[in-house]
Motif scaffolding. Sequence first.
Motif, PDB file in Angstrom:
ATOM      1  N   VAL A  40       0.822  -1.213   0.000  1.00  0.00           N
ATOM      2  CA  VAL A  40       0.000   0.000   0.000  1.00  0.00           C
ATOM      3  C   VAL A  40       0.861   1.270   0.000  1.00  0.00           C
ATOM      4  O   VAL A  40       0.593   2.207  -0.766  1.00  0.00           O
ATOM      5  N   PRO A  41       1.920   1.352   0.834  1.00  0.00           N
ATOM      6  CA  PRO A  41       2.771   2.557   0.765  1.00  0.00           C
ATOM      7  C   PRO A  41       3.368   2.777  -0.619  1.00  0.00           C
ATOM      8  O   PRO A  41       3.493   3.925  -1.071  1.00  0.00           O
ATOM      9  N   SER A  42       3.726   1.697  -1.316  1.00  0.00           N
ATOM     10  CA  SER A  42       4.258   1.828  -2.672  1.00  0.00           C
ATOM     11  C   SER A  42       3.204   2.390  -3.614  1.00  0.00           C
ATOM     12  O   SER A  42       3.512   3.200  -4.501  1.00  0.00           O
ATOM     13  N   MET A  43       1.953   1.953  -3.435  1.00  0.00           N
ATOM     14  CA  MET A  43       0.866   2.467  -4.261  1.00  0.00           C
ATOM     15  C   MET A  43       0.623   3.949  -3.993  1.00  0.00           C
ATOM     16  O   MET A  43       0.383   4.736  -4.906  1.00  0.00           O
ATOM     17  N   VAL A  44       0.686   4.331  -2.722  1.00  0.00           N
ATOM     18  CA  VAL A  44       0.524   5.746  -2.364  1.00  0.00           C
ATOM     19  C   VAL A  44       1.623   6.578  -3.023  1.00  0.00           C
ATOM     20  O   VAL A  44       1.367   7.645  -3.588  1.00  0.00           O
ATOM     21  N   ALA A  45       2.859   6.071  -2.961  1.00  0.00           N
ATOM     22  CA  ALA A  45       3.979   6.774  -3.582  1.00  0.00           C
ATOM     23  C   ALA A  45       3.782   6.882  -5.085  1.00  0.00           C
ATOM     24  O   ALA A  45       4.091   7.915  -5.694  1.00  0.00           O
ATOM     25  N   GLU A  46       3.242   5.839  -5.701  1.00  0.00           N
ATOM     26  CA  GLU A  46       3.017   5.856  -7.155  1.00  0.00           C
ATOM     27  C   GLU A  46       1.998   6.926  -7.537  1.00  0.00           C
ATOM     28  O   GLU A  46       2.180   7.666  -8.501  1.00  0.00           O
ATOM     29  N   VAL A  47       0.911   7.012  -6.760  1.00  0.00           N
ATOM     30  CA  VAL A  47      -0.087   8.042  -7.032  1.00  0.00           C
ATOM     31  C   VAL A  47       0.533   9.431  -6.849  1.00  0.00           C
ATOM     32  O   VAL A  47       0.272  10.353  -7.625  1.00  0.00           O
ATOM     33  N   GLY A  48       1.379   9.576  -5.827  1.00  0.00           N
ATOM     34  CA  GLY A  48       2.058  10.851  -5.607  1.00  0.00           C
ATOM     35  C   GLY A  48       2.936  11.236  -6.785  1.00  0.00           C
ATOM     36  O   GLY A  48       2.991  12.410  -7.179  1.00  0.00           O
ATOM     37  N   ARG A  49       3.618  10.250  -7.370  1.00  0.00           N
ATOM     38  CA  ARG A  49       4.466  10.535  -8.539  1.00  0.00           C
ATOM     39  C   ARG A  49       3.626  11.001  -9.717  1.00  0.00           C
ATOM     40  O   ARG A  49       3.981  11.936 -10.430  1.00  0.00           O
ATOM     41  N   ARG A  50       2.515  10.329  -9.944  1.00  0.00           N
ATOM     42  CA  ARG A  50       1.634  10.698 -11.050  1.00  0.00           C
ATOM     43  C   ARG A  50       1.116  12.122 -10.863  1.00  0.00           C
ATOM     44  O   ARG A  50       1.073  12.905 -11.814  1.00  0.00           O
ATOM     45  N   LYS A  51       0.716  12.439  -9.636  1.00  0.00           N
ATOM     46  CA  LYS A  51       0.210  13.785  -9.373  1.00  0.00           C
ATOM     47  C   LYS A  51       1.303  14.834  -9.533  1.00  0.00           C
ATOM     48  O   LYS A  51       1.063  15.933 -10.041  1.00  0.00           O
ATOM     49  N   ALA A  52       2.507  14.489  -9.082  1.00  0.00           N
ATOM     50  CA  ALA A  52       3.617  15.436  -9.196  1.00  0.00           C
ATOM     51  C   ALA A  52       3.895  15.756 -10.661  1.00  0.00           C
ATOM     52  O   ALA A  52       4.066  16.935 -11.040  1.00  0.00           O
ATOM     53  N   LEU A  53       3.928  14.728 -11.511  1.00  0.00           N
ATOM     54  CA  LEU A  53       4.183  14.956 -12.928  1.00  0.00           C
ATOM     55  C   LEU A  53       3.039  15.737 -13.559  1.00  0.00           C
ATOM     56  O   LEU A  53       3.262  16.619 -14.405  1.00  0.00           O
ATOM     57  N   ALA A  54       1.805  15.445 -13.145  1.00  0.00           N
ATOM     58  CA  ALA A  54       0.649  16.166 -13.685  1.00  0.00           C
ATOM     59  C   ALA A  54       0.704  17.650 -13.315  1.00  0.00           C
ATOM     60  O   ALA A  54       0.354  18.512 -14.122  1.00  0.00           O
ATOM     61  N   GLN A  55       1.148  17.943 -12.099  1.00  0.00           N
ATOM     62  CA  GLN A  55       1.236  19.346 -11.682  1.00  0.00           C
ATOM     63  C   GLN A  55       2.270  20.109 -12.496  1.00  0.00           C
ATOM     64  O   GLN A  55       2.061  21.265 -12.865  1.00  0.00           O
ATOM     65  N   VAL A  56       3.397  19.478 -12.781  1.00  0.00           N
ATOM     66  CA  VAL A  56       4.412  20.135 -13.610  1.00  0.00           C
ATOM     67  C   VAL A  56       3.894  20.294 -15.038  1.00  0.00           C
ATOM     68  O   VAL A  56       4.095  21.335 -15.675  1.00  0.00           O
ATOM     69  N   LEU A  57       3.206  19.270 -15.540  1.00  0.00           N
ATOM     70  CA  LEU A  57       2.665  19.334 -16.886  1.00  0.00           C
ATOM     71  C   LEU A  57       1.614  20.431 -17.014  1.00  0.00           C
ATOM     72  O   LEU A  57       1.483  21.069 -18.054  1.00  0.00           O
ATOM     73  N   GLU A  58       0.857  20.643 -15.946  1.00  0.00           N
ATOM     74  CA  GLU A  58      -0.176  21.675 -15.955  1.00  0.00           C
ATOM     75  C   GLU A  58       0.424  23.065 -16.188  1.00  0.00           C
ATOM     76  O   GLU A  58      -0.209  23.935 -16.783  1.00  0.00           O
ATOM     77  N   ARG A  59       1.668  23.257 -15.730  1.00  0.00           N
ATOM     78  CA  ARG A  59       2.334  24.555 -15.891  1.00  0.00           C
ATOM     79  C   ARG A  59       3.215  24.607 -17.134  1.00  0.00           C
ATOM     80  O   ARG A  59       3.813  25.634 -17.431  1.00  0.00           O
TER      81      ARG A  59
END
Length: 458
Positions: A385-404
Amino acid sequence: MKSAVETLNPTRVKLTVEVPFDELKPSMDAAYKNIASQVTVPGFRKGKVPPRIIDQRFGRGAVIEDAVNNALPGFYSQAVEESEIRPLGQPEVDVTAVPDPAEGGDLKFTAEVDVRPEFELPALDAVEVTVDDVKVGDEQVAERLETLRERFGSLVTVERPAADGDFLSIDIAAKIDDEEIDSVKGVSYRVGSGEMLVGMDEVLPGLSAGETTTFNSPLAGGERAGEEAHVTVTVQSVKERELPEADDEFAQMASEFDTLEELRASLSEQAEQEAKYQQGIQARERLLEKLLDGVEIPVPDGVIKAEVKQHLEQEGKAEDDPHGEEVEVEARKAFKAQLLLDAIAEKEEVQVGQQELIEYLLASAQQYRMEPNEFIQAVDKAGQVPSMVAEVGRRKALAQVLERAQVKDESGNAIDLTALFPASEADEVEAEEVDEVEETESTETAKKSDDPAALPTL
């Protein structure tokens, strides 16, 4: 407890830890109780054997060993927390001194471990990314129309040799050294699909119903996967798919439209929409590549070696197999991306909500073709589960950079990727739109695994 950190290289450190006897004493007391509960000594009830008797009968060394083994993880964790390092993987621990309960002394040990390296993040604002133009023409519409016709086609038995694209009913058996490994009857197979054994698509064309052929092929699964087997295939029947005529009647049967022209127009819109989604996936992939090109990230050799070893073991290959070189290249690339996205998530203060985690788990269950509850239970049981949480965090981080980011196609047109962001990151996106995008991305990932944020967890 005292601890010191020595940096061996940018990705590995050595912890030197000294623990006074007073801090180890609770573990010594627990060790005496543990041993007393397991041994039988005449004249004493089980669990009531005094420490001095245990020392006489079993030796003080056994007690110290039990105490140290149980206490080490806690002391190591404490040293990690105090030194503020970020371990990757398991440490290599070496106990250099143990105390004598009679004379005192310290417990001393060292622990070498790979750690997350420090590096400077590249610029994250207004990164320029170029993607391919959206190109939708008659060819793409024709392909979609053909796929739709195949869905409504029917299989008809034919009295002729098999050809590419035909559907066969076959009996198949595999032997190794005259030992039958597996056999099945009446299996449906489409010639040219490449979904069974290597070499099968080469021998089936030209065979008619009732005919048999043999060939050699490595087994694709089971305990003897990879071993060369002698395969016998018998064709029971040959069927071809008859497609309905592409006309107004077909349009009415296969869609909500009355004419073929209206259906073609709808298929053209679908192809254009899918191409735009592909632009979004391509933008994320190229953004990640650009960010990686702009930063130097050292990768722990120990982590990569362990990943390569595990990969080869799962494929039943030796450690020196040439395939390991390819695996190492991919593992290094994936791990660099993880380190980069983890650092971005930390800088951007990305938070993962419960609903976001659930949605990711559901999408992953679909990708692995498992029931959602079964998949979630398996993930929880494996401690992932912690690995899955980290994976979602990575996806969100990349999406935030892409948004800008400044995303343009090859023709210089600005691309609006707002619809590709989760609702938490772009409030304007309608929930239905998000669901459609996530479904599209999940399907693409299952097909090609080309989602750059869906990186393997090492």
